[in-house]
Design an enzyme around this catalytic site. Structure first.
Site, PDB file in Angstrom:
ATOM      1  N   HIS A  49      -6.942  -4.970  10.577  1.00 45.82           N
ATOM      2  CA  HIS A  49      -6.800  -4.790   9.126  1.00 45.82           C
ATOM      3  C   HIS A  49      -5.461  -5.302   8.609  1.00 45.82           C
ATOM      4  O   HIS A  49      -4.471  -5.335   9.337  1.00 45.82           O
ATOM      5  CB  HIS A  49      -7.048  -3.332   8.704  1.00 45.82           C
ATOM      6  CG  HIS A  49      -5.973  -2.353   9.050  1.00 45.82           C
ATOM      7  ND1 HIS A  49      -6.180  -1.277   9.878  1.00 45.82           N
ATOM      8  CD2 HIS A  49      -4.687  -2.262   8.658  1.00 45.82           C
ATOM      9  CE1 HIS A  49      -5.066  -0.584   9.977  1.00 45.82           C
ATOM     10  NE2 HIS A  49      -4.137  -1.162   9.247  1.00 45.82           N
TER      11      HIS A  49
ATOM     12  N   GLU B 173      -9.543  -1.800   5.724  1.00 49.60           N
ATOM     13  CA  GLU B 173     -10.196  -1.449   6.975  1.00 49.60           C
ATOM     14  C   GLU B 173     -11.468  -2.277   7.175  1.00 49.60           C
ATOM     15  O   GLU B 173     -11.970  -2.877   6.214  1.00 49.60           O
ATOM     16  CB  GLU B 173     -10.561   0.038   6.941  1.00 49.60           C
ATOM     17  CG  GLU B 173      -9.363   0.964   6.801  1.00 49.60           C
ATOM     18  CD  GLU B 173      -8.570   1.127   8.098  1.00 49.60           C
ATOM     19  OE1 GLU B 173      -8.505   0.163   8.901  1.00 49.60           O
ATOM     20  OE2 GLU B 173      -8.004   2.211   8.295  1.00 49.60           O
TER      21      GLU B 173
ATOM     22  N   ASP C 241      -7.180  -2.814  14.599  1.00 45.35           N
ATOM     23  CA  ASP C 241      -8.571  -3.222  14.327  1.00 45.35           C
ATOM     24  C   ASP C 241      -8.631  -4.471  13.446  1.00 45.35           C
ATOM     25  O   ASP C 241      -9.681  -4.814  12.913  1.00 45.35           O
ATOM     26  CB  ASP C 241      -9.350  -2.069  13.671  1.00 45.35           C
ATOM     27  CG  ASP C 241      -8.724  -1.616  12.354  1.00 45.35           C
ATOM     28  OD1 ASP C 241      -7.740  -2.253  11.900  1.00 45.35           O
ATOM     29  OD2 ASP C 241      -9.212  -0.631  11.767  1.00 45.35           O
TER      30      ASP C 241
ATOM     31  N   ASP D  74       0.822  -1.213   0.000  1.00 53.42           N
ATOM     32  CA  ASP D  74       0.000   0.000   0.000  1.00 53.42           C
ATOM     33  C   ASP D  74       0.857   1.265   0.000  1.00 53.42           C
ATOM     34  O   ASP D  74       2.083   1.197   0.166  1.00 53.42           O
ATOM     35  CB  ASP D  74      -0.955   0.000   1.202  1.00 53.42           C
ATOM     36  CG  ASP D  74      -0.283  -0.425   2.511  1.00 53.42           C
ATOM     37  OD1 ASP D  74       0.959  -0.443   2.563  1.00 53.42           O
ATOM     38  OD2 ASP D  74      -1.003  -0.718   3.471  1.00 53.42           O
TER      39      ASP D  74
HETATM   40  C1  GLP Z   1      -0.651   0.456   8.535  1.00 53.44           C
HETATM   41  C2  GLP Z   1      -0.222  -0.402   7.362  1.00 53.44           C
HETATM   42  C3  GLP Z   1      -0.345  -1.875   7.681  1.00 53.44           C
HETATM   43  C4  GLP Z   1       0.318  -2.166   9.014  1.00 53.44           C
HETATM   44  C5  GLP Z   1      -0.323  -1.360  10.099  1.00 53.44           C
HETATM   45  C6  GLP Z   1       0.257  -1.628  11.473  1.00 53.44           C
HETATM   46  O1  GLP Z   1      -2.023   0.539   8.641  1.00 53.44           O
HETATM   47  N1  GLP Z   1      -0.977  -0.114   6.175  1.00 53.44           N
HETATM   48  O2  GLP Z   1       0.227  -2.638   6.631  1.00 53.44           O
HETATM   49  O3  GLP Z   1       0.216  -3.556   9.289  1.00 53.44           O
HETATM   50  O4  GLP Z   1      -0.129   0.017   9.766  1.00 53.44           O
HETATM   51  O5  GLP Z   1       1.375  -0.830  11.721  1.00 53.44           O
HETATM   52  P1  GLP Z   1       2.424  -1.096  12.864  1.00 53.44           P
HETATM   53  O6  GLP Z   1       3.217  -2.275  12.401  1.00 53.44           O
HETATM   54  O7  GLP Z   1       3.277   0.132  12.923  1.00 53.44           O
HETATM   55  O8  GLP Z   1       1.682  -1.375  14.100  1.00 53.44           O
END
Ligand code: GLP
Length: 260
Positions: free
Chosen positions: A138, A143, A136, A67
């Site tokens: 995702h 989402e 959440d 993404d």
């Molecule tokens: C963002 C990214 C996800 C990632 C999430 C969690 O939303 N698009 O791919 O898994 O953050 O981030 P973190 O690893 O910093 O908790």
């Protein structure tokens, strides 16, 4: 689904890196799906160390990221392209032209997303997809409410995700509200999925993904339908799993068989 529970995120990342390394050794032209966020950083550190020690080479590896924030240029220090360059690509022998991140500045989002999917298909599909998980539940930026059949597209972020990700920006108002993201359906096509989850704030998401019903409300739960999904958790992220001990024994056995 195999679940590996380790004491620390470092140990979990080392084990996940061993799976990635085994693939790259077996298939030097492997197609990797890569993720951003704080979670995969220790995994990328392991891969950098393995590359520097000449145990694996990324020379022929191709990669596609999950993404990108919509509206951020690749030079922005919070863009996912910038993240990948600074946390992995600049430190290994991968050819930059073989690394792909969605263009957050593309004029036509639908066209950009369709071309991205087409390129992944032309490369033979993703061999191993690295994933983190949002608080959440995702995956990528799918989402709650994202169709489990969704494809790469322009998505809007929930207030929770904006809040979670605001720690990387100067202020919450700077966090983009939109992103381009591979869909759940696109991710499900990866031949193998390796999801990493660390810390107590991921425990509910992990429990929902593994032991909850398959639901678009927790898009990681779609991985219950994936034939080759691996979760690597630290103790805090696994704390709410009812069958934690059973998964741990079974997961370690499966990993040992994989790496034998
Ligand atoms: C963002 C990214 C996800 C990632 C999430 C969690 O939303 N698009 O791919 O898994 O953050 O981030 P973190 O690893 O910093 O908790």
């Amino acid at each position: 689904m195999e679940i590996i529970v380790c004491k620390t995120k470092e140990e979990a990342s080392r084990k996940a890196a061993a799976l990635v390394a085994a693939l790259v050794k077996k298939n030097p032209k492997a197609v990797l799906g890569l993720a951003t966020g704080s979670t995969p950083i220790p995994l990328y550190k392991e891969l950098i160390a393995l590359n520097k020690a000449k145990k694996i080479s990324f020379k022929q590896v191709r990669s596609w990221n999950l993404d990108e924030y919509w509206g951020l240029p690749p030079t922005h220090d919070q863009s996912y392209r910038y993240f990948m360059d600074t946390n992995l690509f600049d430190h290994v022998d991968i050819a930059k032209k073989s690394t792909h991140v969605l263009n957050g500045l593309a004029k036509d989002a639908a066209k950009e997303c369709a071309a991205y999917e087409k390129a992944i298909k032309a490369a033979g599909g993703i061999d191993l997809q690295v994933l983190g998980i949002g608080s959440d539940g995702h995956i990528a930026f799918n989402e709650p409410g994202s169709s489990l059949a969704s494809r790469t597209r322009l998505v809007s972020l929930t207030p929770q995700t904006v809040k979670d990700n605001s720690r990387f920006f100067k202020k919450a108002a700077d966090v983009p509200r939109y992103a381009l993201s591979m869909g759940v359906g696109s991710i499900m096509e990866a031949k193998r999925v390796v999801l990493l989850a660390f810390g107590a704030n991921k425990a509910a998401a992990v429990a929902g993904a593994v032991e909850g019903g398959v639901s678009q409300f927790c898009t990681a739960s779609a991985l219950q339908m994936h034939p080759d999904a691996w979760f690597f958790c630290d103790a805090a992220a696994a704390a709410k799993l009812k069958l934690r001990k059973y998964y741990t024994v079974r997961g370690e056995e499966a990993l040992a068989r994989e790496l034998a």
